[in-house]
Design an enzyme around this catalytic site. Sequence first.
Site, mmCIF file in Angstrom:
data_model
loop_
_atom_site.group_PDB
_atom_site.id
_atom_site.type_symbol
_atom_site.label_atom_id
_atom_site.label_comp_id
_atom_site.label_asym_id
_atom_site.label_seq_id
_atom_site.Cartn_x
_atom_site.Cartn_y
_atom_site.Cartn_z
ATOM 1 N N GLY A 58 0.585 -1.211 -0.373
ATOM 2 C CA GLY A 58 -0.159 0.226 0.397
ATOM 3 C C GLY A 58 0.945 1.221 -0.159
ATOM 4 O O GLY A 58 2.119 1.037 0.055
ATOM 5 N N GLY A 61 2.964 1.212 3.536
ATOM 6 C CA GLY A 61 3.981 0.130 3.574
ATOM 7 C C GLY A 61 3.029 -1.070 2.897
ATOM 8 O O GLY A 61 2.135 -0.991 2.039
ATOM 9 N N LYS A 80 1.972 -4.471 9.474
ATOM 10 C CA LYS A 80 2.154 -3.413 8.528
ATOM 11 C C LYS A 80 3.776 -3.047 9.002
ATOM 12 O O LYS A 80 3.556 -2.834 9.904
ATOM 13 C CB LYS A 80 1.310 -2.788 8.961
ATOM 14 C CG LYS A 80 1.450 -1.511 7.977
ATOM 15 C CD LYS A 80 -0.154 -1.473 7.997
ATOM 16 C CE LYS A 80 -0.860 -0.979 6.769
ATOM 17 N NZ LYS A 80 -2.116 0.656 6.286
ATOM 18 N N ASP A 170 -11.111 8.793 3.823
ATOM 19 C CA ASP A 170 -10.951 7.967 2.210
ATOM 20 C C ASP A 170 -12.185 6.775 2.298
ATOM 21 O O ASP A 170 -11.557 5.735 2.651
ATOM 22 C CB ASP A 170 -9.464 7.349 2.237
ATOM 23 C CG ASP A 170 -9.151 6.725 0.886
ATOM 24 O OD1 ASP A 170 -9.669 7.238 -0.143
ATOM 25 O OD2 ASP A 170 -8.389 5.922 0.536
#
Length: 262
Positions: A58, A61, A80, A170
């Site tokens: 992504g 990360g 992550k 988002d």
Amino acid sequence: MHKQTQSHSDVQENGVEDHNAKVGETDAPLDQKLNQTNPDDKDADIPPVGDASTVLHGSYGTVFAALHEGPQRTKLVAIKFETTNNSTHIRDEALILRCLSGSTHFAKFYRYSKYQGFKFLTMEMLGPCMLDIVNRVRPYRFTLQSLLKFGIQGVEALEALHNAGYVHYDIKPGNFVIGNTKETSGIFYLIDFGLCKKIDFKTDKIRNRNGIVGLRGTLRYASLNAHHKLELGPCDDLMSLLYVLIEFYTGKLPWIDMKDIV
């Protein structure tokens, strides 16, 4: 109907803030706080042991799946990673997940720490995203019953996030996933808090330290306020969720051919 695709998000940095500490302070006090494992999880003594495989890459990360061998059982977790540079995205996400500990529609937070030049966040492993689910079978739409089930839980997730003092910025199909077990497969989870901003409850406005407001998030699901480059609030998250619901039910949005410009 058109097979639905996911647009790319704006990756402009703007740290979020914890209720008791501002992002951008020195790492030491925040890292010490976050290094405390979740007291509600008896197997949360990370790091995990076992082979790790990449789940996704992504903007903020890379996520790996790994087996954690706890004192009572072995379980699958998500880790992550990002390099230990000036970015605070993973630490900010850890702060938010810890703040939302115990909420139904968010992954369990296990631990945040640093290791050999990387920051890592260990959390509950979740299942596929809504985009993958809706694209499994033609005509790439949900029934009304499935849509209402998702919509109710989506509103619940946003209510919990807003009550904790954050706006997501988002909301899109790729940021909702289902659980990874038989017991949680009917639960929808909200993920990816890289663009989150904190609400100042005294003024009911977003805390914006740099005074710059731009178009953030995913253009296809952006609210009118986002298009006008205004600071967003809880209502804008809900508007983006409404667009997602329309797309899931009708198969497309009227502006489907538009491309992201962020």
